[in-house]
Design a protein around this motif. Structure first.
Motif, short mmCIF file in Angstrom:
data_model
loop_
_atom_site.label_atom_id
_atom_site.label_comp_id
_atom_site.label_asym_id
_atom_site.label_seq_id
_atom_site.Cartn_x
_atom_site.Cartn_y
_atom_site.Cartn_z
N SER A 19 12.26 -9.57 -11.67
CA SER A 19 13.52 -8.59 -11.55
C SER A 19 14.63 -9.07 -12.26
CB SER A 19 13.84 -8.59 -9.86
OG SER A 19 14.38 -9.98 -9.59
N ARG A 20 14.47 -10.15 -12.88
CA ARG A 20 15.54 -10.61 -13.91
C ARG A 20 15.21 -10.51 -15.25
NH1 ARG A 20 19.25 -13.75 -10.85
NH2 ARG A 20 19.00 -13.15 -8.73
N VAL A 72 4.58 -5.62 -7.73
CA VAL A 72 6.07 -5.79 -7.63
C VAL A 72 6.59 -4.81 -6.50
CG1 VAL A 72 7.07 -5.77 -9.98
CG2 VAL A 72 6.29 -3.52 -9.23
N GLY A 73 5.62 -4.05 -5.85
CA GLY A 73 5.92 -3.51 -4.61
C GLY A 73 7.05 -2.24 -5.00
P1 NDP Z 1 6.71 -9.50 -3.25
O1 NDP Z 1 7.87 -8.73 -2.79
O2 NDP Z 1 6.62 -10.61 -2.74
O3 NDP Z 1 7.04 -9.82 -4.46
C1 NDP Z 1 7.48 -9.06 -5.48
C2 NDP Z 1 7.71 -9.36 -7.18
O4 NDP Z 1 8.01 -8.32 -7.81
C3 NDP Z 1 8.87 -10.35 -7.03
O5 NDP Z 1 8.48 -11.44 -7.98
C4 NDP Z 1 10.16 -9.53 -7.67
O6 NDP Z 1 10.86 -10.30 -8.52
C5 NDP Z 1 9.19 -8.42 -8.49
N1 NDP Z 1 10.00 -7.26 -8.67
C6 NDP Z 1 10.48 -6.50 -7.68
N2 NDP Z 1 11.31 -5.48 -8.12
C7 NDP Z 1 11.22 -5.69 -9.51
C8 NDP Z 1 11.82 -4.88 -10.55
N3 NDP Z 1 12.39 -3.65 -10.23
N4 NDP Z 1 11.51 -5.26 -11.46
C9 NDP Z 1 10.55 -6.23 -11.92
N5 NDP Z 1 10.23 -7.28 -11.09
C10 NDP Z 1 10.43 -6.79 -9.84
O7 NDP Z 1 5.33 -8.81 -3.26
P2 NDP Z 1 3.93 -9.21 -3.25
O8 NDP Z 1 3.57 -9.95 -4.37
O9 NDP Z 1 3.48 -9.60 -1.74
O10 NDP Z 1 3.09 -7.71 -3.33
C11 NDP Z 1 3.48 -6.81 -4.47
C12 NDP Z 1 2.78 -5.56 -4.10
O11 NDP Z 1 1.22 -5.78 -4.06
C13 NDP Z 1 2.98 -4.80 -3.32
O12 NDP Z 1 3.05 -3.40 -3.28
C14 NDP Z 1 2.24 -5.21 -2.05
O13 NDP Z 1 1.96 -4.27 -1.11
C15 NDP Z 1 0.97 -5.15 -2.87
N6 NDP Z 1 -0.28 -6.09 -2.35
C16 NDP Z 1 -1.58 -5.80 -2.40
C17 NDP Z 1 -2.58 -6.35 -1.74
C18 NDP Z 1 -3.98 -5.76 -1.86
O14 NDP Z 1 -4.13 -5.03 -2.62
N7 NDP Z 1 -4.86 -6.28 -1.05
C19 NDP Z 1 -2.19 -7.78 -1.40
C20 NDP Z 1 -0.82 -8.23 -1.54
C21 NDP Z 1 -0.05 -7.42 -1.80
P3 NDP Z 1 11.85 -11.31 -7.96
O15 NDP Z 1 11.04 -12.68 -7.59
O16 NDP Z 1 12.80 -11.79 -9.04
O17 NDP Z 1 12.49 -11.07 -6.77
#
Ligand code: NDP
Length: 299
Positions: free
Chosen positions: A191-192, A210-211
């Protein structure tokens, strides 16, 4: 360019088939039945669905499924005691504690109580360290599934530019470690990160975790790149406000116009996660008995 759609549903079925074949050979040759124990605390509806699906697919693969469903108010000490019993049970080769756990339970403490050799989610600090230092580990299921799909599509990944969008402990970080292990040049964005679009456009392989619904658009994609969309986001249905639909972190249509290959949502990475959980359980069982591991199902 119309991208190749990487069919995770079909690939996951193939992986489950490979696991089932190996399990049948273990039974016939050694009288060993791999066992997976799943611990569910509370009644979170999504977790209940996951656990049910895991149980069904475990049994379909010929393994033993041990489900432990505990009340949401179960004290932490009781959960830790159950994990200790499962650690000591020779019929259990894999232990998965379904997350999230209720707020009164220290999830890290519970995860780090699991015997690392049975930690089929790959979240134990020992497995994290082993993966980070390039040693044989049990690897988190979702990134493992992504890697299997990438290897299947490309073969050798060496030298490719990989960008992982997201730095979570369960997807982003282990994904980056796995790609580094394949000798990719890896960038982790979050996100940064400044100018995400420019960073993503460098990628031969872009993994989005990223979700954020459909955040990655076609103009962030390098022509011909492979896009792995891990995101699972439920959004309002465009034509019917009473319904929802699943979308990924990538806008599939615009990305597919530029990419060489892309995973769809649903039906891409999602089905690979349980397939890899079964693969990890089989791997843990083979390692526990000092037997040869099946090819291509572990790192
Ligand atoms: P988390 O919320 O734990 O992590 C999300 C990451 O994305 C963080 O590192 C965050 O950055 C980054 N992020 C969020 N917003 C932005 C942005 N606008 N720009 C850039 N980076 C951003 O999510 P998960 O890793 O657990 O899951 C990610 C996705 O994958 C979700 O949609 C989840 O549902 C899906 N998923 C799917 C699975 C499957 O297919 N079986 C299993 C696990 C997850 P920062 O660290 O800086 O906050």
């Amino acid at each position: 360019m119309a991208a190749t759609i990487l069919d995770g549903k079909a690939f996951a079925a193939k992986v489950r088939g490979q696991v089932a074949t190996h399990v049948a050979a273990l039974k016939a040759g050694h009288g060993i039945v791999p066992g997976l124990a799943v611990v569910l605390v509370g009644t979170d509806p999504a977790s209940q669905v996951y656990v049910k699906n895991k149980g069904i697919q475990t049994i379909e693969a010929g393994m033993a499924s041990h489900e432990h469903k505990l009340d949401a108010a179960t004290p932490e000490a009781e959960i830790l005691a159950l994990v200790a019993r499962l650690n000591a049970d020779p019929a259990v080769h894999g232990i998965l504690v379904q997350l999230p756990l209720p707020a009164h339970v220290d999830a890290a403490k519970v995860i780090n109580t699991i015997d690392p050799a049975k930690d089929v989610d790959g979240f134990h600090i020992s497995n994290v360290g082993l993966l980070g230092t390039g040693q044989k580990a049990l690897v988190p299921c979702t990134p493992l599934g992504c890697l299997m799909m990438l290897r299947d599509h490309h073969g050798d990944l060496s030298g490719m530019e990989a960008v992982v969008l997201g730095r979570s402990n369960i997807v982003g970080k282990p994904m980056a470690q796995l790609l580094l292990g394949e000798s990719c040049t890896v960038t982790i964005a979050h996100s940064r990160t400044r100018d995400l679009g420019a960073v993503c456009r460098r990628a031969d392989i872009l993994v989005a975790a990223v979700g954020r619904p459909e955040m990655v658009r076609g103009d962030w994609i390098k022509p011909g790149a492979t896009v792995i969309d891990v995101g699972i986001n439920r959004v309002a249905h465009p034509e019917d406000a009473t319904r929802t639909r699943l979308v990924g972190d990538c806008h599939t249509q615009s990305c597919a116009e530029v990419a060489g290959a892309i995973t769809p949502v649903p039906g891409g990475v999602g089905p690979m996660t349980i397939a890899c959980l079964l693969a990890n359980t089989l791997t843990a069982c083979c390692r526990a008995h000092g037997l040869a591991e099946p090819d291509g199902l572990a790192v």
